[in-house]
Design a protein around this motif. Sequence first.
Motif, PDB file in Angstrom:
ATOM      1  N   GLY A  11       0.815  -1.214   0.000  1.00 36.43           N
ATOM      2  CA  GLY A  11       0.000   0.000   0.000  1.00 36.43           C
ATOM      3  C   GLY A  11       0.843   1.256   0.000  1.00 36.43           C
ATOM      4  N   LEU A  12       1.932   1.248   0.790  1.00 41.72           N
ATOM      5  CA  LEU A  12       2.821   2.402   0.819  1.00 41.72           C
ATOM      6  C   LEU A  12       3.500   2.618  -0.528  1.00 41.72           C
ATOM      7  CD1 LEU A  12       4.475   1.991   4.341  1.00 41.72           C
ATOM      8  CD2 LEU A  12       2.826   3.735   3.634  1.00 41.72           C
ATOM      9  N   LEU A  13       3.883   1.519  -1.193  1.00 37.58           N
ATOM     10  CA  LEU A  13       4.507   1.647  -2.511  1.00 37.58           C
ATOM     11  C   LEU A  13       3.531   2.222  -3.528  1.00 37.58           C
ATOM     12  CD1 LEU A  13       6.558  -1.686  -2.693  1.00 37.58           C
ATOM     13  CD2 LEU A  13       7.449   0.629  -2.409  1.00 37.58           C
ATOM     14  N   ILE A  14       2.274   1.798  -3.446  1.00 39.93           N
ATOM     15  CA  ILE A  14       1.259   2.340  -4.358  1.00 39.93           C
ATOM     16  C   ILE A  14       1.045   3.827  -4.090  1.00 39.93           C
ATOM     17  CG2 ILE A  14      -1.192   2.257  -4.971  1.00 39.93           C
ATOM     18  CD1 ILE A  14      -1.073  -0.773  -4.421  1.00 39.93           C
ATOM     19  N   LEU A  15       0.983   4.201  -2.799  1.00 37.16           N
ATOM     20  CA  LEU A  15       0.826   5.622  -2.432  1.00 37.16           C
ATOM     21  C   LEU A  15       2.007   6.444  -2.920  1.00 37.16           C
ATOM     22  CD1 LEU A  15      -0.679   7.854  -0.905  1.00 37.16           C
ATOM     23  CD2 LEU A  15       0.540   7.147   1.161  1.00 37.16           C
ATOM     24  N   LEU A  16       3.227   5.905  -2.759  1.00 43.03           N
ATOM     25  CA  LEU A  16       4.418   6.614  -3.209  1.00 43.03           C
ATOM     26  C   LEU A  16       4.388   6.839  -4.708  1.00 43.03           C
ATOM     27  CD1 LEU A  16       7.212   7.787  -2.606  1.00 43.03           C
ATOM     28  CD2 LEU A  16       8.159   5.492  -2.855  1.00 43.03           C
ATOM     29  N   ALA A  17       3.974   5.813  -5.465  1.00 46.57           N
ATOM     30  CA  ALA A  17       3.891   5.955  -6.925  1.00 46.57           C
ATOM     31  C   ALA A  17       2.878   7.024  -7.305  1.00 46.57           C
ATOM     32  CB  ALA A  17       3.512   4.611  -7.554  1.00 46.57           C
ATOM     33  N   ALA A  18       1.760   7.077  -6.561  1.00 47.91           N
ATOM     34  CA  ALA A  18       0.742   8.097  -6.846  1.00 47.91           C
ATOM     35  C   ALA A  18       1.265   9.488  -6.544  1.00 47.91           C
ATOM     36  CB  ALA A  18      -0.512   7.804  -6.026  1.00 47.91           C
ATOM     37  N   ARG A  19       2.012   9.635  -5.447  1.00 49.72           N
ATOM     38  CA  ARG A  19       2.562  10.947  -5.103  1.00 49.72           C
ATOM     39  C   ARG A  19       3.622  11.385  -6.097  1.00 49.72           C
ATOM     40  NH1 ARG A  19      -1.160  13.140  -1.872  1.00 49.72           N
ATOM     41  NH2 ARG A  19      -1.521  11.925   0.009  1.00 49.72           N
ATOM     42  N   LEU A  20       4.409  10.443  -6.609  1.00 45.23           N
ATOM     43  CA  LEU A  20       5.437  10.800  -7.579  1.00 45.23           C
ATOM     44  C   LEU A  20       4.839  11.428  -8.821  1.00 45.23           C
ATOM     45  CD1 LEU A  20       7.911   7.786  -7.309  1.00 45.23           C
ATOM     46  CD2 LEU A  20       8.387  10.168  -6.737  1.00 45.23           C
ATOM     47  N   ASP A  21       3.594  11.059  -9.146  1.00 48.81           N
ATOM     48  CA  ASP A  21       2.944  11.669 -10.305  1.00 48.81           C
ATOM     49  C   ASP A  21       2.727  13.162 -10.106  1.00 48.81           C
ATOM     50  OD1 ASP A  21       2.862   9.315 -11.664  1.00 48.81           O
ATOM     51  OD2 ASP A  21       0.814   8.796 -11.063  1.00 48.81           O
ATOM     52  N   ARG A  22       2.678  13.599  -8.823  1.00 47.55           N
ATOM     53  CA  ARG A  22       2.483  15.022  -8.548  1.00 47.55           C
ATOM     54  C   ARG A  22       3.753  15.822  -8.780  1.00 47.55           C
ATOM     55  NH1 ARG A  22      -1.962  16.162  -5.244  1.00 47.55           N
ATOM     56  NH2 ARG A  22      -0.862  17.986  -4.443  1.00 47.55           N
ATOM     57  N   VAL A  23       4.911  15.160  -8.689  1.00 44.73           N
ATOM     58  CA  VAL A  23       6.185  15.848  -8.889  1.00 44.73           C
ATOM     59  C   VAL A  23       6.510  15.815 -10.380  1.00 44.73           C
ATOM     60  CG1 VAL A  23       8.594  15.975  -8.187  1.00 44.73           C
ATOM     61  CG2 VAL A  23       6.907  15.067  -6.604  1.00 44.73           C
ATOM     62  N   GLU A  24       5.916  16.694 -11.104  1.00 47.09           N
ATOM     63  CA  GLU A  24       6.090  16.714 -12.536  1.00 47.09           C
ATOM     64  C   GLU A  24       6.673  18.059 -12.972  1.00 47.09           C
ATOM     65  OE1 GLU A  24       2.483  16.736 -14.836  1.00 47.09           O
ATOM     66  OE2 GLU A  24       1.299  17.352 -13.102  1.00 47.09           O
ATOM     67  N   THR A  25       7.460  18.002 -13.993  1.00 49.66           N
ATOM     68  CA  THR A  25       8.078  19.222 -14.512  1.00 49.66           C
ATOM     69  C   THR A  25       7.065  20.017 -15.327  1.00 49.66           C
ATOM     70  OG1 THR A  25      10.251  18.179 -14.591  1.00 49.66           O
ATOM     71  CG2 THR A  25       9.917  20.118 -15.969  1.00 49.66           C
ATOM     72  N   ARG A  26       6.975  21.293 -15.028  1.00 49.66           N
ATOM     73  CA  ARG A  26       6.095  22.185 -15.785  1.00 49.66           C
ATOM     74  C   ARG A  26       6.948  22.964 -16.770  1.00 49.66           C
ATOM     75  NH1 ARG A  26       1.233  24.537 -15.900  1.00 49.66           N
ATOM     76  NH2 ARG A  26       1.065  26.747 -16.482  1.00 49.66           N
ATOM     77  N   LYS A  27       6.492  23.051 -18.002  1.00 55.54           N
ATOM     78  CA  LYS A  27       7.217  23.775 -19.037  1.00 55.54           C
ATOM     79  C   LYS A  27       6.305  24.856 -19.599  1.00 55.54           C
ATOM     80  CE  LYS A  27       9.968  23.021 -23.225  1.00 55.54           C
ATOM     81  NZ  LYS A  27      10.485  21.992 -24.174  1.00 55.54           N
TER      82      LYS A  27
END
Length: 207
Positions: free
Chosen positions: A36-52
């Motif tokens: 569950g923690l790994l799934i949550l971490l993967a979901a949070r990583l989607d928020r750290v995205e580069t804006r151009k």
Amino acid sequence: MSRSWSPRSRPRYAAARPRSPWRKLLDYGLTVIILGLLILLAARLDRVETRKTQGIAIINDGDSITLGTERIRMRGIDAPEYTQTCHKNGADYACGTLARQSLVRLIAGRPVTCSGWQRDRYGRLLGDCKAGGTDLNRAQVEAGWAVAYGAFEGEEATARAARVGIWAGTFDLPQDWRDSHHGEVVERKHGTLASIGDAAREIFRFW
């Protein structure tokens, strides 16, 4: 003299006890929690995205611009504030205005592209910006109209040795000038540690 070996010297091992149902349940529960923690971490990583973002820039000062509705603070550098003065040849001069003019010359009317994912405490995007093939962040430090602020230390050393820009005289570091004139909280440098901290906060921030 040779050593004799006896069967009594053999190590003895106890037979492994079967795990109790409660121990198995605990192991299964820990496995589910970790997944569950790994799934949550993967979901949070989607928020750290580069804006151009790109477009014709409005140059605010020597290290900040506006592209459309996006305010950009150029990452890794710190230029004199627009109203800041420095000292050279026995007189004060408007180094903040000259820092802005330097950025205007570097952009030369060309479209600007900035990318980044961090934001400063004012909500501005911390961006790496280019106009054509010119790295604007790096070029401002090389020209001596911005100091290194978490990056470009080598470029700053070269500009200082050549006594170009603000290095031709004396000046207060922009962060010190802001503190003395406006009492602003010192903004942390845009270095690796700050990036790691921002990433961790973004990953584990509640929705």
